[in-house]
Design an enzyme around this catalytic site. Structure first.
Site, PDB file in Angstrom:
ATOM      1  N   ASN A 144      34.231  38.913  45.071  1.00 13.20           N
ATOM      2  CA  ASN A 144      35.568  38.356  45.792  1.00 13.20           C
ATOM      3  C   ASN A 144      35.851  37.455  46.092  1.00 13.20           C
ATOM      4  OD1 ASN A 144      37.568  39.793  47.653  1.00 13.20           O
ATOM      5  ND2 ASN A 144      36.680  38.382  49.216  1.00 13.20           N
ATOM      6  N   GLU A 145      36.921  36.623  46.028  1.00 18.19           N
ATOM      7  CA  GLU A 145      37.070  35.420  46.183  1.00 18.19           C
ATOM      8  C   GLU A 145      36.350  34.517  45.284  1.00 18.19           C
ATOM      9  OE1 GLU A 145      40.603  35.708  49.621  1.00 18.19           O
ATOM     10  OE2 GLU A 145      39.287  34.432  49.732  1.00 18.19           O
ATOM     11  N   GLU A 307      45.695  40.633  47.312  1.00 16.55           N
ATOM     12  CA  GLU A 307      45.663  40.415  48.647  1.00 16.55           C
ATOM     13  C   GLU A 307      47.213  39.740  49.469  1.00 16.55           C
ATOM     14  OE1 GLU A 307      42.341  39.070  51.037  1.00 16.55           O
ATOM     15  OE2 GLU A 307      40.857  39.376  49.818  1.00 16.55           O
TER      16      GLU A 307
END
Length: 663
Positions: A144-145, A307
């Site tokens: 994630n990220e 997102e």
């Protein structure tokens, strides 16, 4: 998946069973068809080393599938569980000054730690084996990220990996000494073992060392992503992979163009996260730039918005709630510029933890709220926009952006050390946005001959082959505009001697004998009545013509902006930063010479117009009114959000959106 994807991060482990049951009902009401699950679930799935608790995730996957909701399942590796950092504190990352970044937040790991990677791959393998054949699984969400909080790690493990990277890059230490210019300040190395990351030092650290460490760090994060992807490919070869990049104007340290090139075999779809900045009065323009950048990283193909926020975030100094219309405009601006998925952080607003004041699709106040009603409305809109899926944006203008040039331009010990590369990029992007033209954000290695105009802001570092491509585009008919402090250094951060702008001197037909950065907020007049600020150069014409000259100051009479005819095109040089009116005038002339028309003729500046083209010859015109007044636009076709037939023109109310299936 049919149509456009719609949903967000879903964290059922934070909620009791009754809330989980309600979640699925509400997802149906909103039209959610895809959710990301398990992103920060490692400690819940493996509460103790080697002991797994799959029950709640099994139940979640089954329930979502029964409701017709697909899952982008994460590898759960975004943060190591407390038992891992407790048993092995050596996996923790370090800052440049040696400060250990401790657990208690997220991403508390050194991406270069072999031990951490071993555990992360073990977790990836376990979750992939568990859900390989589950019908809800639509997509793998790797980590994630990556690099969000720790883009650079200066630990001992990172030092070992950095030396290995350098040895692979240079072959022998003498070649590194040459490339880094280590004759300066007695920095010559006799062995790779002597080299460290650019940790905190008494004075400026070798800029070539800093630049290579930035390259290494970006490559190291990609290598970590690749390692997990290989496990997933082995176990689930038919399931596509992605990871949520952060392709925005504020994310500096991952070279996403290189990620797309080097990781093309592991990232089946490019996904990004984007959040507007409350303090930016033109945040909708930055959003458009970030969406165009993401499309550029994706090579023009459709991509995912993984997102964004329904309303306020929690991590800015002053967090701003979005009006409902702004949330819709934000979402559809991404779709207009190539997104085939609109997703949020997160589905249900957390009641505990550091992000409890970050907005979500289901807010604290529940469903009797504007946020929820707007979420449902967005779901309805996206269902109506199913025909848009797969469409591409066609642009006649390129804006050249390079992460390496960004890193190099903002190194220390430069003529001005308050320079922001991305501020300069956005200044030119805004002018193009206000001119109403479609823009592709591309890497310098792109074939610019396919564009009528190309703007190259402050390409401080440029490789020889990329400089040649830019020159070839001008010769082939492209109107190429290059701005100040460009072409100064090569890929090793060595100055190109003989006068600036170095790599572009011959193309531009100018020679700068000395850089003259202005002081503070100094402003000087140009001969057309406009002004310029921040930067100036003592430039002489060597084949170019002066478009604007300095009207005052130490450079009075010398050229500030130039143009040179090249083949079938032209090469422009803006050796300063024009004021807003001067910039708009320069862009207007550039576009006129290039024959570039706006997407919609005679549209007001605050109307954003973007067209997506389908492979079947269809086109969809997105119209986003960012102003406080109604505007009328010429168009023909069916307006998809209302179902109205448009014969000549339509009205777009203040703050509203329209999408026309053109005929």
């Amino acid at each position: 998946m049919p149509g456009l994807a719609f949903g967000g991060d879903y964290n059922p482990e934070q909620w009791p069973q009754g809330t989980r049951l309600e979640d699925v009902e509400l997802m149906g009401e909103a039209g959610v068809n895809l959710v990301s699950v398990g992103i920060f679930s490692w400690a819940m799935l493996e509460p103790r080393e080697g002991e797994y608790d799959w029950g709640w995730l099994d139940e979640t996957m089954d329930r979502l599938h029964a409701a017709g909701v697909g899952v982008a399942l994460a590898t759960a590796t975004a943060s190591p569980p407390p038992w891992l950092t407790h048993q092995h504190p050596e996996i923790l990352p370090e800052a440049a000054d040696g400060t250990v970044l401790h657990p208690g937040a997220r991403q508390a790991y050194s991406v270069s730690s072999p031990l951490y990677r071993e555990y992360a791959l073990r977790m990836t393998r376990a979750i992939a084996a568990r859900y390989a054949d589950h019908p809800a699984l639509k997509l793998w969400h790797i980590d994630n990220e990556l690099g969000c909080h720790v883009p650079h790690d200066y630990s001992d493990d990172a030092a070992v990996a950095f030396r290995r990277w350098l040895e692979q890059t240079y072959g022998d230490v003498e070649e590194l000494n040459r490339a880094w210019g280590t004759a300066f300040w007695s920095q010559r190395y006799s062995d790779f073992a002597e080299i460290l990351p650019p940790r905190t030092a008494p004075m400026f650290v070798n800029p070539a060392q800093q630049l290579d460490f930035a390259r290494f760090s970006s490559d190291e994060l990609l290598a970590h992503c690749r390692a997990m992807a290989e496990v997933l490919r082995e176990i689930t070869p038919g399931v596509p992979l992605t990871t949520n990049l952060m392709a925005t104007s504020s994310t500096k340290w991952m070279d996403y163009f290189r990620w797309a090139e080097q990781g093309g075999d592991i990232l089946d779809v490019i996904a990004t996260d984007h959040y507007t900045i409350a303090a930016d009065d033109e945040r909708h323009v930055e959003l458009s730039f970030s969406a165009d950048l993401t499309r550029g990283v994706a090579g023009g193909r459709p991509w995912m918005l993984m997102e964004h926020s329904t309303s306020a975030v929690n991590w800015q100094l002053h967090n701003r709630a979005k009006p409902p219309q702004e949330m819709l405009r934000n979402s559809l601006a991404h779709v207009a510029r190539g997104a085939d998925a609109v997703m949020f952080f997160q589905w249900r607003q957390s009641a505990r933890g550091a992000e409890k004041h970050h907005s979500a699709m289901v807010p604290h106040a529940g469903t009797d709220t504007d946020v929820w009603r707007t979420t449902v409305r967005l779901g309805e809109i996206l269902r109506r926009l199913e025909p848009v899926r797969g469409g591409r944006v066609a642009a006649d203008v390129a804006l050249v952006v390079d992460y390496e040039a960004w890193w190099a331009a903002e190194l220390d010990s430069h003529p001005r050390n308050d320079f922001s590369y991305m501020d300069e990029v956005l200044r030119w992007y805004r002018a193009l946005w206000r001119a109403g033209v479609a823009v592709d954000v591309v890497h310098p290695s792109a074939d610019l001959r396919t564009y009528r105009a190309a703007v190259v802001p402050t390409l401080h570092l440029v490789r020889d082959e990329d400089a040649e491509r830019i020159a070839a585009a001008a010769a082939a008919g492209t109107q190429v505009l290059i701005t100040w402090f460009s072409g100064i250094v090569d890929a090793e951060d060595a100055v190109r001697l003989g006068g600036h702008p170095g790599a572009f001197r011959e193309l531009l037909g100018v020679r700068t004998e000395e850089l003259h950065p202005m002081q503070g907020e100094e402003v000087r007049a140009l001969d057309d009545g406009s002004t310029a600020s921040f930067w100036a150069e003592k430039t002489h014409l060597e084949g170019a013509e002066a478009v604007r000259r300095w009207a005052e100051g130490p450079l009075a009479g010398l050229p500030a902006i130039t143009r040179r005819a090249v083949g079938d095109g032209a090469a422009w040089y803006a050796g300063t930063r024009p004021d807003a009116d001067g910039l708009a005038s320069l862009v207007a002339r550039l576009l006129a010479d290039a024959g570039v028309e706006p997407v919609v003729a005679d549209a007001p500046a605050e109307l954003e117009a973007v067209r997506r083209h389908g492979e079947d010859g269809t086109s969809h015109l997105f119209l986003l009114n960012h102003s406080e007044v109604e505007v009328r636009v010429r168009a023909r076709g069916e307006e998809l959000l209302s179902g109205r037939r448009i014969r000549r023109s339509l009205r777009v109310p203040a703050g509203d959106v329209a999408v026309v299936a053109e005929r």
